[in-house]
Design a protein around this motif. Structure first.
Motif, mmCIF file in Angstrom:
data_model
loop_
_atom_site.group_PDB
_atom_site.id
_atom_site.type_symbol
_atom_site.label_atom_id
_atom_site.label_comp_id
_atom_site.label_asym_id
_atom_site.label_seq_id
_atom_site.Cartn_x
_atom_site.Cartn_y
_atom_site.Cartn_z
ATOM 1 N N THR A 112 26.980 -1.354 -45.619
ATOM 2 C CA THR A 112 27.713 -2.404 -44.887
ATOM 3 C C THR A 112 26.977 -3.732 -44.798
ATOM 4 O O THR A 112 27.550 -4.727 -44.366
ATOM 5 N N ALA A 129 18.842 7.626 -39.515
ATOM 6 C CA ALA A 129 20.231 8.049 -39.707
ATOM 7 C C ALA A 129 21.164 6.852 -39.818
ATOM 8 O O ALA A 129 22.052 6.813 -40.685
ATOM 9 N N LEU A 130 20.984 5.864 -38.946
ATOM 10 C CA LEU A 130 21.838 4.683 -39.004
ATOM 11 C C LEU A 130 21.541 3.837 -40.235
ATOM 12 O O LEU A 130 22.433 3.187 -40.784
ATOM 13 N N CYS A 166 20.911 5.004 -43.074
ATOM 14 C CA CYS A 166 21.713 5.645 -44.116
ATOM 15 C C CYS A 166 23.203 5.386 -43.908
ATOM 16 O O CYS A 166 23.935 5.052 -44.851
ATOM 17 N N GLU A 167 23.657 5.533 -42.666
ATOM 18 C CA GLU A 167 25.089 5.414 -42.373
ATOM 19 C C GLU A 167 25.615 4.011 -42.636
ATOM 20 O O GLU A 167 26.709 3.836 -43.173
ATOM 21 N N TRP A 168 24.835 2.999 -42.246
ATOM 22 C CA TRP A 168 25.300 1.619 -42.361
ATOM 23 C C TRP A 168 24.715 0.885 -43.563
ATOM 24 O O TRP A 168 24.963 -0.305 -43.738
ATOM 25 N N TRP A 181 20.822 4.166 -28.675
ATOM 26 C CA TRP A 181 22.000 4.612 -29.433
ATOM 27 C C TRP A 181 23.249 3.855 -29.005
ATOM 28 O O TRP A 181 24.028 3.369 -29.844
ATOM 29 N N ARG A 216 25.322 1.157 -31.204
ATOM 30 C CA ARG A 216 26.747 1.438 -31.427
ATOM 31 C C ARG A 216 27.608 0.243 -31.054
ATOM 32 O O ARG A 216 28.489 -0.173 -31.827
#
Length: 268
Positions: free
Chosen positions: A190, A182-183, A185-187, A131, A135
């Motif tokens: 981008t 999750a990442l 989806c989040e990124w 994580w 990040r």
């Protein structure tokens, strides 16, 4: 890259020449292999590991393949360390395009025999450090504004249990899968893709005994291979294709994906 260019030369999708990659755990079995694969494909490498001697061996192997390397003798143990790894990579190469998190650990013991501290150590090494590195590298990729590739190290044990004292390892890899999804989806918007490779048993210094011609190895292999449709254990080259795919433009439409490199183990 235009559709016409891709159709004329699909191999261009896998071209990572000149890309800057960070590989953590570069002295370990998968990390050293990942480093050599990326070096052979023409990437510039920031190799990260706490074992300086083993790290130097990996760097030498990468240089022999023509890879430009920079060694960072550190572990992604906390936020400051992960930020420093990314900062040093940028100072050396100017940017970060690819992150491969291959650092981690396992502690095998039945739950009643395992001290909570050992469980937490596995979760920290496999989950928290993944994580933190995602990040730190992701922040730099967002600043660059050109997307990026993040590849985490999962396992078939993130999906399946194991009777031989794997509560810590299975839990940690399931959590890595959760971070990946999750990442992803989040990124997603981008241009940064986040995926994971999930192997089963592969030939490495830790598993070499399973490939030996001994009664114990044969017994373990027989039980294990009964679940593997391909009928064999994994070889290092079986990880080369998945890694290059996830580190290259070929996987631009894939994110939040767990790629099982397991000979069909999780299919049946």
């Amino acid at each position: 890259m235009s559709e016409d260019a891709v159709l004329k030369n699909p191999a261009l999708l896998f071209d990572i020449r000149g890309k800057v990659a960070i590989v953590t755990g570069a002295s370990g079995a998968f990390g050293a292999l990942a480093a050599r694969i990326l070096a052979g494909a023409g990437a510039k490498l920031a190799l990260v590991a706490g074992n300086a001697a083993a790290l130097a061996e990996t760097a030498q192997a990468c240089k022999a393949l023509g890879g430009e390397t920079h060694c960072i003798n550190a572990r992604p143990s906390d936020e400051a360390a992960c930020e420093a790894i990314v900062e040093e990579t940028v100072r050396r190469f100017g940017r970060v395009d690819i992150l491969v998190v291959a650092s981690g650990k396992n502690e095998v013991a039945k739950i009643v025999d395992m001290e909570p501290a050992r469980f937490l150590d596995v979760m920290d090494a496999n989950v928290t450090q993944s994580w933190l590195m995602a990040r730190a590298a992701g922040k730099r990729m967002l600043e660059q504004g050109e997307g990026g590739k993040i590849v985490l190290m999962s396992s078939a044990r993130g999906l399946l249990g194991h009777p031989a004292g794997y509560t810590a390892y299975c839990a940690s890899k399931a959590a890595v899968d959760g971070i990946t999804k999750a990442l992803g989806c989040e990124w997603g918007p981008t241009g940064i893709t986040v995926n994971a490779i999930a192997p089963t048993v592969f030939r490495s210094p830790l598993t070499a005994w399973m490939f030996e011609d001994t009664d114990r190895a044969k017994e373990v292999r027989t039980g294990f291979l009964a679940r593997v449709p391909k009928g064999r254990l994994g070889e290092p080259e079986d990880l080369a294709g998945p890694l290059l795919f996830l580190a290259s433009k070929a996987s631009d439409f894939y994110t939040g994906h767990i790629l099982y490199a397991d000979g069909g183990y999780t299919a049946g």
